[in-house]
Design an enzyme around this catalytic site. Structure first.
Site, PDB file in Angstrom:
ATOM      1  N   SER A 128      57.398  56.709  17.972  1.00 25.46           N
ATOM      2  CA  SER A 128      59.138  56.212  18.411  1.00 25.46           C
ATOM      3  C   SER A 128      58.760  56.882  19.772  1.00 25.46           C
ATOM      4  CB  SER A 128      60.790  57.541  18.048  1.00 25.46           C
ATOM      5  OG  SER A 128      61.448  57.549  18.559  1.00 25.46           O
ATOM      6  N   TYR A 153      63.261  65.981  14.214  1.00 27.64           N
ATOM      7  CA  TYR A 153      63.003  64.456  13.610  1.00 27.64           C
ATOM      8  C   TYR A 153      61.996  63.479  15.059  1.00 27.64           C
ATOM      9  CZ  TYR A 153      63.354  58.985  14.877  1.00 27.64           C
ATOM     10  OH  TYR A 153      62.752  57.600  15.652  1.00 27.64           O
ATOM     11  N   LYS A 157      57.734  62.326  14.364  1.00 31.87           N
ATOM     12  CA  LYS A 157      56.800  61.230  14.463  1.00 31.87           C
ATOM     13  C   LYS A 157      55.461  61.764  14.864  1.00 31.87           C
ATOM     14  CE  LYS A 157      59.586  58.349  12.792  1.00 31.87           C
ATOM     15  NZ  LYS A 157      59.725  57.330  11.636  1.00 31.87           N
TER      16      LYS A 157
HETATM   17  C1  UD1 Z   1      67.119  58.148  20.339  1.00 27.01           C
HETATM   18  C2  UD1 Z   1      65.393  58.644  20.278  1.00 27.01           C
HETATM   19  C3  UD1 Z   1      64.614  57.667  19.864  1.00 27.01           C
HETATM   20  C4  UD1 Z   1      64.928  57.325  17.978  1.00 27.01           C
HETATM   21  C5  UD1 Z   1      66.974  56.852  18.249  1.00 27.01           C
HETATM   22  C6  UD1 Z   1      67.442  57.428  16.687  1.00 27.01           C
HETATM   23  C7  UD1 Z   1      64.639  59.763  22.962  1.00 27.01           C
HETATM   24  C8  UD1 Z   1      64.698  59.048  23.976  1.00 27.01           C
HETATM   25  N1  UD1 Z   1      65.563  58.505  22.075  1.00 27.01           N
HETATM   26  O1  UD1 Z   1      67.237  57.840  20.489  1.00 27.01           O
HETATM   27  O2  UD1 Z   1      63.393  57.296  19.413  1.00 27.01           O
HETATM   28  O3  UD1 Z   1      64.552  56.495  17.179  1.00 27.01           O
HETATM   29  O4  UD1 Z   1      67.458  58.275  19.484  1.00 27.01           O
HETATM   30  O5  UD1 Z   1      68.789  57.745  16.561  1.00 27.01           O
HETATM   31  O6  UD1 Z   1      65.071  60.378  22.664  1.00 27.01           O
HETATM   32  N2  UD1 Z   1      75.766  57.698  23.938  1.00 27.01           N
HETATM   33  C9  UD1 Z   1      76.649  57.669  24.401  1.00 27.01           C
HETATM   34  N3  UD1 Z   1      77.198  57.818  23.281  1.00 27.01           N
HETATM   35  C10 UD1 Z   1      77.346  57.837  22.312  1.00 27.01           C
HETATM   36  C11 UD1 Z   1      76.696  57.397  22.082  1.00 27.01           C
HETATM   37  C12 UD1 Z   1      75.291  57.516  22.864  1.00 27.01           C
HETATM   38  O7  UD1 Z   1      76.869  58.023  25.988  1.00 27.01           O
HETATM   39  O8  UD1 Z   1      78.465  57.708  21.773  1.00 27.01           O
HETATM   40  C13 UD1 Z   1      74.425  58.027  25.020  1.00 27.01           C
HETATM   41  C14 UD1 Z   1      73.423  58.860  24.897  1.00 27.01           C
HETATM   42  O9  UD1 Z   1      73.440  59.959  25.906  1.00 27.01           O
HETATM   43  C15 UD1 Z   1      72.194  58.381  25.570  1.00 27.01           C
HETATM   44  C16 UD1 Z   1      72.148  56.771  25.276  1.00 27.01           C
HETATM   45  O10 UD1 Z   1      73.678  56.311  24.260  1.00 27.01           O
HETATM   46  O11 UD1 Z   1      72.040  58.530  26.797  1.00 27.01           O
HETATM   47  C17 UD1 Z   1      71.835  55.773  23.978  1.00 27.01           C
HETATM   48  O12 UD1 Z   1      71.795  56.746  22.759  1.00 27.01           O
HETATM   49  P1  UD1 Z   1      70.736  56.862  21.277  1.00 27.01           P
HETATM   50  O13 UD1 Z   1      71.968  54.998  21.329  1.00 27.01           O
HETATM   51  O14 UD1 Z   1      71.843  57.683  20.640  1.00 27.01           O
HETATM   52  O15 UD1 Z   1      69.913  56.722  20.935  1.00 27.01           O
HETATM   53  P2  UD1 Z   1      69.135  58.092  22.127  1.00 27.01           P
HETATM   54  O16 UD1 Z   1      68.481  59.271  21.750  1.00 27.01           O
HETATM   55  O17 UD1 Z   1      68.453  56.977  23.483  1.00 27.01           O
END
Ligand code: UD1
Length: 339
Positions: A128, A153, A157
């Protein structure tokens, strides 16, 4: 004449695993799937069978079960293994770190041991971009150092990659693929992500809000140092991620010596959370109920891939753009909810 690969896919009923099984079969490989179905359902295997018109050799099995794995390896001559089976919830890993280390690190060690005994040396590992934390330079390339992991998590990795790098010297040929943010679903809408309970990840939350399963989406923070203040990620269609695994098998097959190599698997395009939400509304015509909330602890501000290394080594490119990825995610959500 090239021989047919017989690929063992662990976690093949999971989100990325199931899409990879489809791509492997469509590329002419023989596939065996193991999955303990703790985070997925058998209907995903049925979906793969419908898409490919192929009966799947499926075994409900836990990768911590060395005895069961030994038996499977005795009955088959696998040419390579793709190891997806792992837990992936950042939040859950904070609450239950031991179960994350046991499942993610433990199963890799069991698997490597079984592979060694049966002289199966080729492995593709699901890593990841979380291994980078908040990188100093963006787009991030594979030479960036690992920062302290934001969660157990992420730490699993990093640890798994380190184990693989060291163990490769025992004759293994190993590729780690560092996924950025896989989204979307197979264009047929027969397989896709099955989030358990309230989704942590952005796109399942978006599609469930559109389907009115959730009242509103909260965007976690609009005061980051980005163009619109929301976080920036590299969202990549899951079928593109899957296709890279087929290329990874070809790449490993071509190497004569044992090696360990990690590759970024992303589009190279940074998209903000707000941009994604707006794109979803534009391609589906649905007005999404969303508001801005506080930052989510542990989120990195901005990360997207430099995918040059994988482009060159694998001859791999993405096929789908953000709009198609979001449409496919929505088609899958509608199928799940009978909308
Ligand atoms: C993270 C990890 C990724 C991992 C994944 C597993 C990083 C950069 N990435 O992804 O390697 O495989 O988790 O779950 O650490 N968001 C909102 N509202 C929501 C949900 C998410 O605003 O309800 C935003 C989050 O704050 C983030 C973005 O959307 O900025 C993506 O979030 P998400 O889909 O959870 O993935 P990551 O956290 O990037």
């Amino acid at each position: 004449m090239s021989t047919i690969n017989h690929v063992l896919v662990t976690g093949g009923a999971g989100y990325i695993g199931s899409h990879t099984v489809v791509e492997l079969i469509e590329a002419g490989n023989k596939v065996t799937v193991v999955d303990n179905l703790s985070r997925s359902e058998y209907k995903i295997i049925e979906g793969i069978e419908t898409i490919t018109g192929t009966k799947i050799d499926f075994h409900k099995m836990d990768c911590l079960d060395a005895e069961a794995l030994h038996k499977l390896f005795s009955q088959n001559k696998f040419s390579s293994v793709i190891h997806f089976a792992a837990f992936k919830s950042v939040n859950e890993s904070v609450a239950k770190p031991l179960s994350y280390y046991k499942n993610n690190v433990g199963s890799l060690i069991v698997l490597l041991d079984v592979m060694k005994t049966h002289d199966v040396k080729d492995l593709i590992f699901s890593s990841s971009c979380t291994v980078y934390g908040q990188p100093d330079q963006i787009p991030v390339d594979e030479s960036a150092p690992f920062k302290k992991a934001e969660s157990p998590y992420g730490s699993t990795k990093q640890v798994c990659e380190q184990i693989l790098e060291e163990v490769a010297t025992e004759g293994f040929r190993v590729v780690s693929l560092r996924y950025f943010n896989p989204i979307g679903a197979h264009p047929s809408a027969l397989i896709g992500e099955l989030p358990i309970g309230v989704p942590n990840n952005l796109v399942p939350y978006v599609t469930q809000t559109a389907a009115e399963v959730r009242k509103a989406l909260t965007i976690f923070g609009n005061d980051y140092n980005t163009s619109d203040g929301s976080c920036v990620r590299d969202f990549i269609h899951v079928s593109d991620v899957a296709g890279a695994h087929v290329k990874a098998i070809d790449y490993v097959n071509k190497q004569s010596k044992s090696f360990y190599e990690a590759f970024n698997l992303g589009t190279g395009i940074g998209v903000s959370v707000l941009e994604l939400v707006k794109k979803f509304m534009a391609v589906t015509g649905i007005r999404l109920n969303y508001s801005i909330g506080p930052r989510r602890p542990g989120d990195v501000e901005k990360v997207y891939a430099n995918p040059e290394k994988i482009h060159k080594a694998f001859g791999w490119q993405t096929k789908y753009d953000l709009g198609q990825s979001l449409l496919h995610a929505w088609e899958w959500e509608k199928k799940l909810r009978d909308i």
